[in-house]
Write a protein that holds these residues in place. Structure first.
Motif, PDB file in Angstrom:
ATOM      1  N   ASP A 118      63.993 -13.878 -14.349  1.00 46.99           N
ATOM      2  CA  ASP A 118      63.907 -12.561 -13.720  1.00 46.99           C
ATOM      3  C   ASP A 118      62.488 -12.013 -13.779  1.00 46.99           C
ATOM      4  OD1 ASP A 118      65.285 -10.145 -12.561  1.00 46.99           O
ATOM      5  OD2 ASP A 118      64.499  -9.247 -14.395  1.00 46.99           O
ATOM      6  N   TYR A 119      61.812 -12.240 -14.903  1.00 44.70           N
ATOM      7  CA  TYR A 119      60.417 -11.795 -15.042  1.00 44.70           C
ATOM      8  C   TYR A 119      59.522 -12.523 -14.036  1.00 44.70           C
ATOM      9  CZ  TYR A 119      55.987 -10.669 -17.393  1.00 44.70           C
ATOM     10  OH  TYR A 119      54.725 -10.223 -17.692  1.00 44.70           O
ATOM     11  N   SER A 120      59.751 -13.842 -13.869  1.00 47.57           N
ATOM     12  CA  SER A 120      58.944 -14.640 -12.943  1.00 47.57           C
ATOM     13  C   SER A 120      59.152 -14.191 -11.505  1.00 47.57           C
ATOM     14  CB  SER A 120      59.308 -16.118 -13.075  1.00 47.57           C
ATOM     15  OG  SER A 120      59.113 -16.574 -14.391  1.00 47.57           O
ATOM     16  N   ARG A 121      60.348 -13.721 -11.206  1.00 45.23           N
ATOM     17  CA  ARG A 121      60.641 -13.257  -9.843  1.00 45.23           C
ATOM     18  C   ARG A 121      59.699 -12.132  -9.437  1.00 45.23           C
ATOM     19  NH1 ARG A 121      63.919  -9.138  -8.224  1.00 45.23           N
ATOM     20  NH2 ARG A 121      64.668  -8.837 -10.358  1.00 45.23           N
ATOM     21  N   ARG A 122      59.344 -11.285 -10.403  1.00 42.35           N
ATOM     22  CA  ARG A 122      58.433 -10.172 -10.103  1.00 42.35           C
ATOM     23  C   ARG A 122      56.984 -10.529 -10.413  1.00 42.35           C
ATOM     24  NH1 ARG A 122      61.352  -6.136 -13.926  1.00 42.35           N
ATOM     25  NH2 ARG A 122      61.715  -8.131 -14.964  1.00 42.35           N
ATOM     26  N   TYR A 123      56.776 -11.293 -11.471  1.00 40.86           N
ATOM     27  CA  TYR A 123      55.418 -11.608 -11.912  1.00 40.86           C
ATOM     28  C   TYR A 123      54.653 -12.388 -10.846  1.00 40.86           C
ATOM     29  CZ  TYR A 123      51.705 -13.477 -14.915  1.00 40.86           C
ATOM     30  OH  TYR A 123      50.492 -13.822 -15.463  1.00 40.86           O
ATOM     31  N   LEU A 124      55.329 -13.325 -10.185  1.00 36.59           N
ATOM     32  CA  LEU A 124      54.669 -14.178  -9.194  1.00 36.59           C
ATOM     33  C   LEU A 124      54.946 -13.728  -7.767  1.00 36.59           C
ATOM     34  CD1 LEU A 124      55.349 -17.633 -10.834  1.00 36.59           C
ATOM     35  CD2 LEU A 124      53.128 -16.558 -10.553  1.00 36.59           C
ATOM     36  N   ASP A 125      55.420 -12.518  -7.601  1.00 31.86           N
ATOM     37  CA  ASP A 125      55.721 -12.017  -6.261  1.00 31.86           C
ATOM     38  C   ASP A 125      54.450 -12.041  -5.413  1.00 31.86           C
ATOM     39  OD1 ASP A 125      57.134 -10.960  -4.170  1.00 31.86           O
ATOM     40  OD2 ASP A 125      56.903  -8.882  -4.820  1.00 31.86           O
ATOM     41  N   GLY A 126      54.513 -12.707  -4.283  1.00 33.33           N
ATOM     42  CA  GLY A 126      53.360 -12.818  -3.403  1.00 33.33           C
ATOM     43  C   GLY A 126      52.533 -14.067  -3.613  1.00 33.33           C
ATOM     44  N   ASP A 127      52.738 -14.779  -4.706  1.00 39.08           N
ATOM     45  CA  ASP A 127      52.013 -16.029  -4.940  1.00 39.08           C
ATOM     46  C   ASP A 127      52.550 -17.088  -3.981  1.00 39.08           C
ATOM     47  OD1 ASP A 127      51.330 -18.675  -6.118  1.00 39.08           O
ATOM     48  OD2 ASP A 127      50.470 -17.444  -7.719  1.00 39.08           O
ATOM     49  N   PRO A 128      51.686 -17.804  -3.273  1.00 42.80           N
ATOM     50  CA  PRO A 128      52.179 -18.793  -2.299  1.00 42.80           C
ATOM     51  C   PRO A 128      52.950 -19.935  -2.932  1.00 42.80           C
ATOM     52  CG  PRO A 128      49.791 -18.957  -2.585  1.00 42.80           C
ATOM     53  CD  PRO A 128      50.211 -17.702  -3.264  1.00 42.80           C
ATOM     54  N   GLY A 129      52.789 -20.142  -4.239  1.00 46.02           N
ATOM     55  CA  GLY A 129      53.496 -21.229  -4.907  1.00 46.02           C
ATOM     56  C   GLY A 129      54.686 -20.771  -5.715  1.00 46.02           C
ATOM     57  N   GLN A 130      55.174 -19.558  -5.455  1.00 38.11           N
ATOM     58  CA  GLN A 130      56.271 -19.047  -6.278  1.00 38.11           C
ATOM     59  C   GLN A 130      57.535 -19.895  -6.164  1.00 38.11           C
ATOM     60  OE1 GLN A 130      58.049 -15.231  -5.284  1.00 38.11           O
ATOM     61  NE2 GLN A 130      58.316 -14.752  -7.453  1.00 38.11           N
ATOM     62  N   GLY A 131      57.856 -20.344  -4.976  1.00 33.81           N
ATOM     63  CA  GLY A 131      59.048 -21.169  -4.805  1.00 33.81           C
ATOM     64  C   GLY A 131      58.952 -22.446  -5.616  1.00 33.81           C
ATOM     65  N   ARG A 132      57.782 -23.078  -5.589  1.00 34.71           N
ATOM     66  CA  ARG A 132      57.570 -24.303  -6.369  1.00 34.71           C
ATOM     67  C   ARG A 132      57.691 -24.018  -7.866  1.00 34.71           C
ATOM     68  NH1 ARG A 132      52.394 -25.433  -7.909  1.00 34.71           N
ATOM     69  NH2 ARG A 132      51.653 -24.200  -6.150  1.00 34.71           N
ATOM     70  N   PHE A 133      57.149 -22.886  -8.290  1.00 35.93           N
ATOM     71  CA  PHE A 133      57.245 -22.518  -9.705  1.00 35.93           C
ATOM     72  C   PHE A 133      58.713 -22.357 -10.113  1.00 35.93           C
ATOM     73  CE2 PHE A 133      57.598 -19.475 -13.148  1.00 35.93           C
ATOM     74  CZ  PHE A 133      56.629 -19.908 -14.045  1.00 35.93           C
ATOM     75  N   MET A 134      59.495 -21.676  -9.294  1.00 31.07           N
ATOM     76  CA  MET A 134      60.899 -21.464  -9.625  1.00 31.07           C
ATOM     77  C   MET A 134      61.666 -22.792  -9.639  1.00 31.07           C
ATOM     78  SD  MET A 134      60.889 -18.257 -10.196  1.00 31.07           S
ATOM     79  CE  MET A 134      62.624 -17.883 -10.400  1.00 31.07           C
ATOM     80  N   LYS A 135      61.289 -23.708  -8.786  1.00 32.33           N
ATOM     81  CA  LYS A 135      61.915 -25.037  -8.763  1.00 32.33           C
ATOM     82  C   LYS A 135      61.736 -25.736 -10.109  1.00 32.33           C
ATOM     83  CE  LYS A 135      60.584 -29.626  -7.108  1.00 32.33           C
ATOM     84  NZ  LYS A 135      61.830 -30.277  -6.718  1.00 32.33           N
ATOM     85  N   TRP A 136      60.492 -25.790 -10.599  1.00 23.72           N
ATOM     86  CA  TRP A 136      60.229 -26.480 -11.859  1.00 23.72           C
ATOM     87  C   TRP A 136      60.740 -25.676 -13.052  1.00 23.72           C
ATOM     88  CZ3 TRP A 136      59.663 -31.339 -11.653  1.00 23.72           C
ATOM     89  CH2 TRP A 136      59.043 -31.938 -10.546  1.00 23.72           C
ATOM     90  N   LEU A 137      60.782 -24.372 -12.927  1.00 18.58           N
ATOM     91  CA  LEU A 137      61.394 -23.555 -13.965  1.00 18.58           C
ATOM     92  C   LEU A 137      62.873 -23.901 -14.104  1.00 18.58           C
ATOM     93  CD1 LEU A 137      61.380 -21.137 -15.954  1.00 18.58           C
ATOM     94  CD2 LEU A 137      61.816 -19.659 -13.991  1.00 18.58           C
ATOM     95  N   ALA A 138      63.559 -24.049 -12.956  1.00 25.09           N
ATOM     96  CA  ALA A 138      64.981 -24.390 -12.977  1.00 25.09           C
ATOM     97  C   ALA A 138      65.211 -25.754 -13.622  1.00 25.09           C
ATOM     98  CB  ALA A 138      65.539 -24.373 -11.555  1.00 25.09           C
ATOM     99  N   LEU A 139      64.388 -26.740 -13.266  1.00 27.06           N
ATOM    100  CA  LEU A 139      64.559 -28.083 -13.819  1.00 27.06           C
ATOM    101  C   LEU A 139      64.248 -28.117 -15.316  1.00 27.06           C
ATOM    102  CD1 LEU A 139      63.107 -30.357 -10.992  1.00 27.06           C
ATOM    103  CD2 LEU A 139      65.485 -30.166 -11.730  1.00 27.06           C
ATOM    104  N   THR A 140      63.216 -27.386 -15.731  1.00 22.57           N
ATOM    105  CA  THR A 140      62.874 -27.353 -17.154  1.00 22.57           C
ATOM    106  C   THR A 140      63.997 -26.714 -17.959  1.00 22.57           C
ATOM    107  OG1 THR A 140      60.525 -27.157 -16.582  1.00 22.57           O
ATOM    108  CG2 THR A 140      61.153 -26.607 -18.833  1.00 22.57           C
ATOM    109  N   LEU A 141      64.487 -25.589 -17.473  1.00 24.37           N
ATOM    110  CA  LEU A 141      65.565 -24.893 -18.169  1.00 24.37           C
ATOM    111  C   LEU A 141      66.828 -25.745 -18.199  1.00 24.37           C
ATOM    112  CD1 LEU A 141      66.435 -22.333 -19.590  1.00 24.37           C
ATOM    113  CD2 LEU A 141      66.954 -21.317 -17.354  1.00 24.37           C
TER     114      LEU A 141
END
Length: 516
Positions: free
Chosen positions: A90-113
């Motif tokens: 949830d923090y990353s959803r707001r922290y990286l808002d507007g970053d062009p790589g946010q989707g990629r970050f969330m992808k690897w966050l999901a796999l790591t978790l």
């Protein structure tokens, strides 16, 4: 209902894996959907974990399985990891808002978790090993999120080297476990190790396995001198630093706790954990005191805390180590996520110097209070050395207050309140230790192999080392600290140059692809 608990435990990891399979380019194109989906999946994982933990607590018995192992240890870690993961998502959803790589970050966050969640509920060696390796590989992609930064590339490279050595030790240990015990099931291995302990047997094979597990745990837990990557993760987004405490940096502790029945049979493995953990805790705490960057200081604090955890494992205090994992993970994840507000806040005024004539007596009385409370509550230092050592270090934090109270003239009420506070902290500390021991008793061995006087000596030296650190920290408040203290401060500020020496060997020109 209980038969559905393994399904509930696996629900979160499965949802997160499905989201992690989305290609990076597609995730970036649909970043808004990706961040909402990952946040929702992490929330479902946390909710499922809470249901599992509650059901196990009410049911009162473990649920061993060929794929998923559910007991007090795995339920605790599942709830811890999923809760922190949901907050970080949830923090990353707001922290990286507007970053062009946010989707990629969330992808690897999901796999790591997902990998960490699979690790803590794994019921067999194959799944545990696969989740262990997957956690490291997925974390590497998060460390390289800003892959054009040389610092990020260097930190990821060091983490990869340390992880591959740790992976090799783990896989070899698992192969020997399979060969020696003839099973891949975690529950069956625990029963076999318990039978060996009851007969007073161990043997060379068990000793080698325990040492390999200890090596894997030490390397994963960023123990000195393999700690350098942890203090250099500042090149990654802040959520990664918080995510590390969701079963990643403390995965080594979980590994030893999960196979505590095996490790408890080997005094050599316990001594290795004790030596490395004690040294890391002292060095990490000493260096932390000199850091001026909030996030770097927090990273060094994590090094010290992981040293404490490993030291507790070396003393055979497995329940206390698990309690430490939970408390430290919650505190430090919050500390990293709120580090920005700390930096923005006004710097506190410098602390006044303390009268040296009462400092050492206050230290001695503080340690005496811990030992007395422990003995009164049925946990003397001889039987619960880990609780005594950590309790002494904890109460040392109150020594400046105690010394100030003792030096103040005509303030008997203040003195009484100060010492009563120290006693209350000690009582709460030993109460927590007793509660953890009772909660996790069914999933942990009753005793460890007999230990030598070396373990007791190392405990005493650790307490003395932290007492010396407190004295040095107080002396540093002096307007004229002296040449020797100033030189020591510089060396500690640079981490004794160990990490710099390693960087000089590894910092060769490299390029990283952060967009994969």
């Amino acid at each position: 209902m209980r038969t559905l608990l393994p399904v509930l435990a696996a629900l979160g990891p499965l949802l997160l894996v499905l989201l992690g399979l989305v290609p990076a380019a597609a995730a970036d194109r649909a970043s808004r959907r990706m961040r909402l989906a990952v946040t929702a999946a992490a929330g479902i994982a946390a909710l499922s974990a809470a249901v599992v933990a509650l059901a196990l607590a009410l049911g009162g018995r473990a649920l061993p399985g060929a794929i998923i192992q559910l007991d007090s240890v795995s339920a605790t870690m599942l709830l811890l990891v999923s809760s922190i993961g949901a907050v970080v998502a949830d923090y990353s959803r707001r922290y990286l808002d507007g970053d062009p790589g946010q989707g990629r970050f969330m992808k690897w966050l999901a796999l790591t978790l997902a990998s960490v969640l699979a690790l803590v509920i794994a019921g067999n060696l194959l799944l545990l090993a696969a989740a262990w390796v997957a956690t490291s590989l997925c974390l590497n992609r998060l460390l390289l999120f800003y892959g054009t930064r040389p610092g990020a590339v260097l930190a990821a490279r060091k983490k990869a080297i340390v992880s591959r050595v740790g992976d090799a030790a783990l896989v070899l240990a698992f192969l020997l476990l399979w060969q020696g015990f003839g099973t891949l099931g975690v529950a069956e291995l625990r029963e076999a190790a318990s039978a060996l302990a009851a007969r007073g047997e161990g043997g060379l094979l068990v000793g080698v396995i325990a040492l390999l597990l200890a090596v894997a745990a030490v390397l994963t837990s960023a123990q000195f001198p393999a700690h350098g990557w942890l203090i250099e993760v500042m090149e990654t987004p802040t959520p990664v630093s918080a995510l590390l405490h969701a079963g990643i940096i403390n995965a080594g502790g979980f590994l030893i706790i999960r196979f505590a029945d095996v490790v408890a049979l080997s005094p050599a493995a316990l001594d290795l954990l004790l030596i490395v953990g004690a040294a890391t805790s002292v060095i990490g705490a000493a260096v932390m005191l000199t850091q001026t960057s909030v996030k770097v200081a927090l990273a060094w604090s994590t090094v010290a805390q992981m040293g404490f955890m490993v030291m507790q494992l070396g003393l055979g205090a497995f329940a206390a180590a698990l309690l430490h994992i939970v408390a430290h993970a919650l505190y430090k994840a919050h500390a990293f996520l709120s580090s920005g507000s700390v930096v923005a806040a006004r710097r506190p005024a410098p602390l006044p110097p303390l009268p040296k004539r009462v400092l050492l007596p206050a230290l001695c009385v503080a340690v005496a209070i811990v030992l007395a409370v422990g003995a009164a509550l049925g946990m003397p230092a001889a039987e619960a050395p880990a609780a005594a050592v950590l309790g002494s270090v904890l109460v040392m934090a109150l020594v400046p207050t105690l010394a100030t109270a003792a030096a103040a003239p005509g303030s008997a009420a203040f003195v009484l309140r100060a010492w009563a506070m120290a006693g209350g902290v000690a009582v709460l500390w030993f109460g927590l230790q007793a509660g953890a021991a009772a909660l996790f008793a069914s999933a942990l061995p009753e005793a460890t192999a007999p230990r030598s006087l070396f373990a007791a000596l190392l405990c005493v030296l650790t307490v003395l080392a932290f007492a010396a650190l407190l004295v040095l920290n107080v002396a540093r408040r002096s307007p004229v600290p002296g040449r020797l203290l100033g030189a020591l401060y510089v060396h500690l500020l640079n981490g004794a140059y160990v990490n710099a020496a390693i960087n000089a060997r590894l910092a060769r020109p490299a390029s990283a692809k952060g967009g994969q």
